[in-house]
Design a protein around this motif. Structure first.
Motif, mmCIF file in Angstrom:
data_model
loop_
_atom_site.group_PDB
_atom_site.id
_atom_site.type_symbol
_atom_site.label_atom_id
_atom_site.label_comp_id
_atom_site.label_asym_id
_atom_site.label_seq_id
_atom_site.Cartn_x
_atom_site.Cartn_y
_atom_site.Cartn_z
ATOM 1 N N ILE A 166 -12.000 -0.814 7.284
ATOM 2 C CA ILE A 166 -11.008 0.116 6.269
ATOM 3 C C ILE A 166 -10.425 -0.984 5.667
ATOM 4 C CG2 ILE A 166 -9.363 1.667 5.901
ATOM 5 C CD1 ILE A 166 -10.559 3.024 8.666
ATOM 6 N N THR A 167 -10.639 -1.067 4.278
ATOM 7 C CA THR A 167 -9.789 -2.001 3.431
ATOM 8 C C THR A 167 -8.591 -0.941 2.900
ATOM 9 O OG1 THR A 167 -10.959 -1.442 1.083
ATOM 10 C CG2 THR A 167 -11.797 -3.213 2.507
ATOM 11 N N GLY A 168 -7.460 -1.746 2.102
ATOM 12 C CA GLY A 168 -6.488 -0.964 1.905
ATOM 13 C C GLY A 168 -5.871 -0.017 3.137
ATOM 14 N N ALA A 169 -5.894 -0.611 4.511
ATOM 15 C CA ALA A 169 -5.639 0.086 5.598
ATOM 16 C C ALA A 169 -4.155 0.572 5.758
ATOM 17 C CB ALA A 169 -6.151 -0.495 6.635
ATOM 18 N N ALA A 170 -3.092 -0.266 4.913
ATOM 19 C CA ALA A 170 -1.880 0.039 5.052
ATOM 20 C C ALA A 170 -1.223 1.160 3.860
ATOM 21 C CB ALA A 170 -1.028 -1.246 4.922
ATOM 22 N N GLY A 171 -2.096 1.578 3.208
ATOM 23 C CA GLY A 171 -1.585 2.685 2.008
ATOM 24 C C GLY A 171 -1.609 3.873 2.623
ATOM 25 N N GLY A 172 -1.446 4.802 1.411
ATOM 26 C CA GLY A 172 -1.590 6.504 1.770
ATOM 27 C C GLY A 172 -2.626 6.802 2.492
ATOM 28 N N VAL A 173 -3.681 6.504 1.797
ATOM 29 C CA VAL A 173 -5.069 7.101 2.307
ATOM 30 C C VAL A 173 -5.533 6.260 3.362
ATOM 31 C CG1 VAL A 173 -7.657 7.330 1.640
ATOM 32 C CG2 VAL A 173 -5.970 7.776 -0.164
ATOM 33 N N GLY A 174 -5.328 4.827 3.631
ATOM 34 C CA GLY A 174 -5.817 3.981 4.612
ATOM 35 C C GLY A 174 -5.101 4.206 5.854
ATOM 36 N N THR A 175 -3.685 4.621 5.895
ATOM 37 C CA THR A 175 -3.079 4.743 7.201
ATOM 38 C C THR A 175 -3.591 6.223 7.674
ATOM 39 O OG1 THR A 175 -1.346 5.874 5.812
ATOM 40 C CG2 THR A 175 -0.893 3.684 6.757
ATOM 41 N N LEU A 197 0.534 -5.794 8.905
ATOM 42 C CA LEU A 197 -0.542 -5.552 10.054
ATOM 43 C C LEU A 197 -0.046 -4.865 11.306
ATOM 44 C CD1 LEU A 197 -1.859 -9.548 9.705
ATOM 45 C CD2 LEU A 197 -2.963 -7.079 8.755
ATOM 46 N N ASP A 198 1.354 -5.165 11.878
ATOM 47 C CA ASP A 198 1.595 -4.557 13.165
ATOM 48 C C ASP A 198 1.765 -3.065 12.796
ATOM 49 O OD1 ASP A 198 1.991 -7.046 14.183
ATOM 50 O OD2 ASP A 198 4.247 -6.932 13.791
ATOM 51 N N ALA A 199 2.108 -2.352 11.564
ATOM 52 C CA ALA A 199 2.128 -1.047 11.626
ATOM 53 C C ALA A 199 0.707 -0.498 11.461
ATOM 54 C CB ALA A 199 2.699 -0.635 10.069
ATOM 55 N N VAL A 200 -0.147 -1.095 10.953
ATOM 56 C CA VAL A 200 -1.612 -0.671 10.739
ATOM 57 C C VAL A 200 -2.120 -0.495 12.305
ATOM 58 C CG1 VAL A 200 -3.896 -1.104 10.189
ATOM 59 C CG2 VAL A 200 -1.777 -1.504 8.597
ATOM 60 N N SER A 305 -0.558 11.451 12.173
ATOM 61 C CA SER A 305 0.563 11.638 12.108
ATOM 62 C C SER A 305 0.665 10.751 10.450
ATOM 63 C CB SER A 305 1.623 10.913 12.978
ATOM 64 O OG SER A 305 1.186 9.572 12.823
ATOM 65 N N SER A 306 1.937 11.156 10.000
ATOM 66 C CA SER A 306 2.278 10.612 8.697
ATOM 67 C C SER A 306 3.297 9.287 8.876
ATOM 68 C CB SER A 306 2.968 11.613 7.898
ATOM 69 O OG SER A 306 3.194 11.001 6.457
ATOM 70 N N LEU A 307 2.922 8.265 8.370
ATOM 71 C CA LEU A 307 3.914 7.064 8.271
ATOM 72 C C LEU A 307 4.500 7.208 6.906
ATOM 73 C CD1 LEU A 307 4.657 4.420 9.373
ATOM 74 C CD2 LEU A 307 2.445 3.291 8.573
ATOM 75 N N VAL A 308 5.719 7.636 7.080
ATOM 76 C CA VAL A 308 6.622 7.610 5.773
ATOM 77 C C VAL A 308 7.491 6.221 5.494
ATOM 78 C CG1 VAL A 308 8.453 8.887 4.718
ATOM 79 C CG2 VAL A 308 6.692 10.120 6.229
ATOM 80 N N ASP A 309 7.199 5.584 4.601
ATOM 81 C CA ASP A 309 7.802 4.483 4.043
ATOM 82 C C ASP A 309 9.127 4.500 3.695
ATOM 83 O OD1 ASP A 309 7.188 1.460 2.970
ATOM 84 O OD2 ASP A 309 8.616 2.441 1.577
ATOM 85 N N SER A 310 9.436 5.674 2.849
ATOM 86 C CA SER A 310 10.614 6.221 2.403
ATOM 87 C C SER A 310 10.786 7.273 1.425
ATOM 88 C CB SER A 310 10.991 4.882 1.116
ATOM 89 O OG SER A 310 9.895 4.746 0.242
ATOM 90 N N VAL A 311 12.036 7.941 1.711
ATOM 91 C CA VAL A 311 12.097 9.001 1.034
ATOM 92 C C VAL A 311 13.197 8.922 -0.087
ATOM 93 C CG1 VAL A 311 12.925 11.521 1.478
ATOM 94 C CG2 VAL A 311 11.778 10.143 2.981
ATOM 95 N N TYR A 312 12.850 9.676 -1.331
ATOM 96 C CA TYR A 312 13.793 9.481 -2.649
ATOM 97 C C TYR A 312 14.111 11.176 -2.890
ATOM 98 C CZ TYR A 312 12.417 4.628 -3.532
ATOM 99 O OH TYR A 312 12.173 3.283 -3.557
#
Length: 340
Positions: A166-175, A197-200, A305-312
């Protein structure tokens, strides 16, 4: 859906983000304002939005790029008040033809012009919100996780024991794709940048590759499926990484070409596929309640689960899109709206 801009404080209006022209810079085209609340037809559901989220599709709709999307989004200017799609909130009202939803029910899914306090949704595109998720978490799921589910399950046909890249694994679709491939029993190799990397790996990747330090397609390893989200490698290289009957699923790809963007690579993959034993393809993700219910089952059982980076806050939607474009995001960026 949506309506003309109204003055602040006018009866029957709502806080919203508005976009009156196309542009690549969010600060230049997205601004807070007040709109008339959307009216609903007999078959619609009015949702009081508690949260939304941004993704790469938000930028494409905002910028009107590639030009190929403009017959749908608007030829000269956007057809919709804003480019939002994801919603999580509470049913405010239902049309007389709607069954299965009632005022007060918590739901999530997709709707047009979702960067607003209220959105009119189709019943076939929303589902009951997973009980274990906050509104902000739930709002990050629909578009990205539906895309990941269709890429991994429906087009990648990933099964237990397979090797998956899986490429782009740390993005929205990737996670989401990493978690889904892991849940389906695959051995997952995930590609991301150093600080992600650790998060993925925590999401279930068995092996992680830092693309800034290593060529992830080098070496003898072959994969039963490649889910290509990053879209930065040529088809020939990706095809060589597959087993003789492997499947390449292209879910994204960014180029500077204004006419086709990254879709030219997707079209070439489909044209090449009949001439090789490997399956090379792409798809347009569909937004539907059945897929949302499948995702809810995975969420409720702890496999997704959802990995939420930030909330605005809603008023800072432009800043949220800018944060996404800057490339520092791991997972998803949510927008929060206050409860009423």
């Amino acid at each position: 859906m949506g309506g003309p801009i109204a003055t602040t404080g006018e009866t029957g209006t709502m806080a919203a983000i508005v976009q009156e022209r196309y542009g690549a810079e969010p600060e230049a085209v997205l601004r807070p304002a007040r709109l008339a609340r959307p009216s609903i037809g007999p078959g619609d559901v009015l949702v009081r939005v508690r949260a939304s989220s941004v993704d790469r599709g938000t930028w494409h709709m905002m910028a009107g790029l590639p030009y190929a999307i403009r017959p749908v989004s608007g030829l000269r200017r956007p057809k919709l008040p804003n480019p939002g799609r994801n919603i999580a909130g509470v049913v405010e009202a239902v049309g007389p033809e709607v069954t299965g939803f009632a005022p007060g029910e918590e739901v999530y899914g997709t709707a047009a012009a979702a960067f607003a306090e209220y959105a009119a949704a189709r019943p076939g595109r929303i589902a009951p919100k997973p009980a274990g998720l906050t509104f902000e978490e739930a709002a990050t799921v629909p578009v990205s996780a539906l895309t990941a589910l269709q890429a991994v399950r429906d087009h990648g046909r990933i099964q237990e024991g397979q090797q998956v890249l899986i490429t782009g694994a740390a993005g929205g679709v990737g996670t989401f794709a990493v978690q889904l491939a892991h849940a389906f029993g695959a051995t997952v190799t995930a590609v991301a940048s150093t600080h992600k990397l650790d998060a993925v790996q925590a999401l279930g990747a068995d092996r992680v590759i830092d693309y800034t330090r290593e060529d992830f397609l080098a070496g003898p390893r072959r994969y039963d499926a490649v889910i290509d989200i990053a879209g930065n490698r040529g088809l020939r290289d990706l095809r060589r990484a597959l087993t003789p009957r492997g499947r390449l699923v292209i879910t994204g790809g960014e180029t500077n070409g204004p006419w086709l963007g990254g879709t030219d690579r997707q079209l070439r993959a489909q044209m090449m596929s009949p001439f090789t034993s490997r399956h090379l393809g792409t798809f347009i993700a569909s937004e539907h309640a059945d897929g949302l219910r499948d995702l809810t089952a995975l969420i409720d059982t702890g496999r997704l689960s959802s990995l939420v980076d930030s909330v605005y806050p809603l008023a800072e939607t432009a800043a949220a899109v800018r944060h996404l474009l800057d490339g520092r995001v791991t997972g998803k960026v949510a927008l929060a709206l206050p409860a009423r």
